[in-house]
Design an enzyme around this catalytic site. Structure first.
Site, PDB file in Angstrom:
ATOM      1  N   GLU A 165      41.450  53.888  35.205  1.00 34.13           N
ATOM      2  CA  GLU A 165      42.582  53.857  36.141  1.00 34.13           C
ATOM      3  C   GLU A 165      43.889  54.348  35.527  1.00 34.13           C
ATOM      4  O   GLU A 165      44.917  53.664  35.603  1.00 34.13           O
ATOM      5  CB  GLU A 165      42.767  52.441  36.709  1.00 34.13           C
ATOM      6  CG  GLU A 165      41.586  51.993  37.551  1.00 34.13           C
ATOM      7  CD  GLU A 165      41.867  50.749  38.398  1.00 34.13           C
ATOM      8  OE1 GLU A 165      42.993  50.228  38.341  1.00 34.13           O
ATOM      9  OE2 GLU A 165      40.959  50.322  39.111  1.00 34.13           O
ATOM     10  N   GLU A 374      34.002  50.509  40.361  1.00 32.98           N
ATOM     11  CA  GLU A 374      34.431  49.143  40.694  1.00 32.98           C
ATOM     12  C   GLU A 374      34.549  49.050  42.199  1.00 32.98           C
ATOM     13  O   GLU A 374      35.009  49.989  42.854  1.00 32.98           O
ATOM     14  CB  GLU A 374      35.794  48.782  40.075  1.00 32.98           C
ATOM     15  CG  GLU A 374      35.752  48.508  38.602  1.00 32.98           C
ATOM     16  CD  GLU A 374      37.122  48.152  38.011  1.00 32.98           C
ATOM     17  OE1 GLU A 374      37.937  47.504  38.708  1.00 32.98           O
ATOM     18  OE2 GLU A 374      37.368  48.538  36.858  1.00 32.98           O
TER      19      GLU A 374
HETATM   20  C1  BGP Z   1      40.952  46.888  38.400  1.00 39.73           C
HETATM   21  C2  BGP Z   1      40.705  46.700  36.923  1.00 39.73           C
HETATM   22  C3  BGP Z   1      39.751  45.607  36.595  1.00 39.73           C
HETATM   23  C4  BGP Z   1      39.850  44.373  37.477  1.00 39.73           C
HETATM   24  C5  BGP Z   1      40.098  44.721  38.939  1.00 39.73           C
HETATM   25  C6  BGP Z   1      40.423  43.544  39.808  1.00 39.73           C
HETATM   26  O1  BGP Z   1      42.100  47.615  38.595  1.00 39.73           O
HETATM   27  O2  BGP Z   1      40.180  47.899  36.387  1.00 39.73           O
HETATM   28  O3  BGP Z   1      39.907  45.318  35.222  1.00 39.73           O
HETATM   29  O4  BGP Z   1      40.646  43.402  36.967  1.00 39.73           O
HETATM   30  O5  BGP Z   1      41.109  45.679  39.093  1.00 39.73           O
HETATM   31  O6  BGP Z   1      41.777  43.191  39.661  1.00 39.73           O
HETATM   32  P1  BGP Z   1      42.259  41.689  39.627  1.00 39.73           P
HETATM   33  O7  BGP Z   1      41.529  41.083  38.499  1.00 39.73           O
HETATM   34  O8  BGP Z   1      43.723  41.757  39.399  1.00 39.73           O
HETATM   35  O9  BGP Z   1      41.909  41.118  40.936  1.00 39.73           O
END
Ligand code: BGP
Length: 480
Positions: A165, A374
């Site tokens: 990201e 993801e």
């Molecule tokens: C993405 C990241 C992950 C993960 C996910 C969910 O942007 O790559 O590492 O954390 O978001 O985010 P959060 O944990 O803030 O809900």
């Protein structure tokens, strides 16, 4: 377009799940590991920090056995830079041993590793010395680390992702150590995008030289921007959001080009962001093998007049619906809510069709195969009578997988799907209050408890999805 007949998932489709080192491993200072910016950042809370998280470092064999029982074809994990180079410079052989063991264990169970080289956790030493990704020296530090990974693990790893990201970390500077004092945030954003694009190019070139059979690509987070209304000003605002937030960085990573609208916007604000000729050539000469993208939600953009007050994007920090503050970028766009969509407790709008739209837009623009690395629903799960009945997560994932299949039927090549997350991990913004996993970890933000692994209802459901190669998506009967 509605399909008369849908394409099936390819036979070699990579049904996966994902985690990241600092969110899952714990053991932040064991066996020679150095301090990362994530270790440094998360120490404000006595339990919600990187000391233990989900204790994967000590329990990885048990976790891989769970992956095997889930039927995973592939596992996406990140290599902690500071286990390999604790200070960015000195090699730590024990870090190599750990990842060799993890990779060997995965292969023993027939699970294909997908390695993220950078997931927000560069050495704190490099942050302190140079301001981290704000300095060109990061390109060589990162290349040294990546080259070691290719040499040490490339005989068994066929898929690599460069920087996770890179577009979102510039939007949320605090994620990766913050903006150095005295630097304007916009100048920092441009500089980090440029440096990360050059680092991405260098590392992809190295990978292609050292491991000609391996596949490697960049990773972005993509929240597709919809216009708030069909008023042309709103349509333009949505275009601005897509171009500034997603396509400018991704064009650099995949095409080696700079979006002229973005260049002109900054020029009018006294910032010449044009790349030097040799940088442009370097970026142009590199072609990734695929694009990895993370998708959770879509966005809404509306007209934001130049005279309005700027608001930087924020987080909903406590999971109380309605707490999210929408960004306002004067002259570009302002965020807004979508009246057609439901949201999770953190105000992330749930939009399965948006995933199909994202696939179509990305493939049409870049003509590179996609990996969805993801996708998932953050929720407060309840352990009741030893079980977690996360029907809401099953609903979320099945709708998204159905749209992914439609995207494949539309003609988009998608190699794999990696829900976030394989097991509960420390959420980037919300600790263990917000969970995503197929496997529950018995701990919370106040107490470590037993750290026992418990399969959720979504685990049994995903097991069926994988074993039927995506055919048994909506068959609730097949779930425990
Ligand atoms: C993405 C990241 C992950 C993960 C996910 C969910 O942007 O790559 O590492 O954390 O978001 O985010 P959060 O944990 O803030 O809900």
């Amino acid at each position: 377009m509605e399909h008369l007949v849908q394409k099936p998932f390819p036979d070699d489709f990579l049904w996966g799940a994902a985690t990241a080192a600092y969110q899952v491993e714990g053991a932040f200072d064991e066996e020679g590991k150095g301090l990362s910016v994530q270790d440094a950042k998360n120490f404000s809370n006595p339990v919600h920090n990187t000391t233990v998280t989900s204790d994967h470092y000590h329990r990885f064999r048990e976790d891989v056995a769970l992956m095997k029982s889930l039927g995973l074809k592939s596992y996406r994990f990140s290599i902690a830079w500071t286990r390999i180079y604790p200070d960015g410079v000195t090699l730590n052989p024990q870090g190599i041993i750990f990842y060799n063991q993890l990779i060997d264990e995965l292969l023993k169970q027939g699970i294909e590793p997908l390695v993220t080289l950078y997931h927000f956790d560069h050495p704190q030493a490099l942050q302190q010395a140079w301001g981290g990704w704000y300095d060109d020296r990061m390109i060589d530090y990162f290349a040294r680390f990546a080259q070691t990974c290719f040499n040490e693990f490339g005989d068994r790893v066929s898929y690599f992702m460069t920087l996770c990201e890179s577009n979102n970390v510039v939007l949320y500077p605090d994620l990766i150590g913050g903006v150095p004092e005295g630097v304007a945030v916009e100048a920092w954003r441009f500089q980090v995008s440029r440096i990360m694009a050059l680092a991405n190019a260098k590392v992809i070139t190295l990978c292609h030289e050292i491991l000609p059979q391996a596949k490697i690509g960049p990773c972005i987070g993509y929240a597709v921007a919809y216009a708030a209304t069909c008023a042309p000003q709103d349509v333009l605002a949505a275009m601005n959001e897509d171009e500034f937030r997603t396509f400018y960085p991704l064009d650099l990573l995949c095409l080696g080009r700079q979006n002229p609208t973005v260049v002109s916007f900054f020029a009018q604000r006294g910032l010449d962001i044009r790349l030097a000729e040799h940088e442009r050539i370097t970026l142009k000469n590199v072609r990734p093998d695929f694009i990895a993208f993370n998708y959770y939600q879509s966005d809404v953009a509306k007209y934001c007049p130049l005279a309005s007050q700027e608001t930087q994007p924020g987080f909903n920090a406590d999971g109380q619906k309605g707490g999210f503050k929408y960004p306002h970028f004067p002259g570009l766009y302002a965020g807004d809510s979508n009246p057609y969509l439901q949201r999770n407790d953190w105000d992330w709008e749930i939009d399965p069709v948006g995933l199909r739209i994202a696939c179509r837009k990305l493939y049409d623009r870049y003509q590179l195969p996609l990996m969805i690395t993801e996708n998932g629903l953050g929720a407060c799960d309840s352990l009741i009578g030893g079980e977690i009945n996360d029907v809401y997560r099953i609903n979320y994932l099945q709708q998204h997988i159905a749209q992914m299949r439609l995207a494949i039927s539309d003609g988009v090549p998608i190699w794999g799907y990696y829900p976030w997350s394989f097991m509960d991990v420390m959420s980037t913004s919300n600790g263990y209050h917000k969970r995503y996993g197929f496997v529950y970890i018995d701990r919370d933000d106040q107490q470590l408890k037993t750290l026992r692994r418990i399969k959720k209802a979504s685990f049994y459901w995903y097991q069926q999805v994988i074993s039927s190669n995506g055919k048994q998506l909506f068959n609730q009967e097949s779930c425990k």
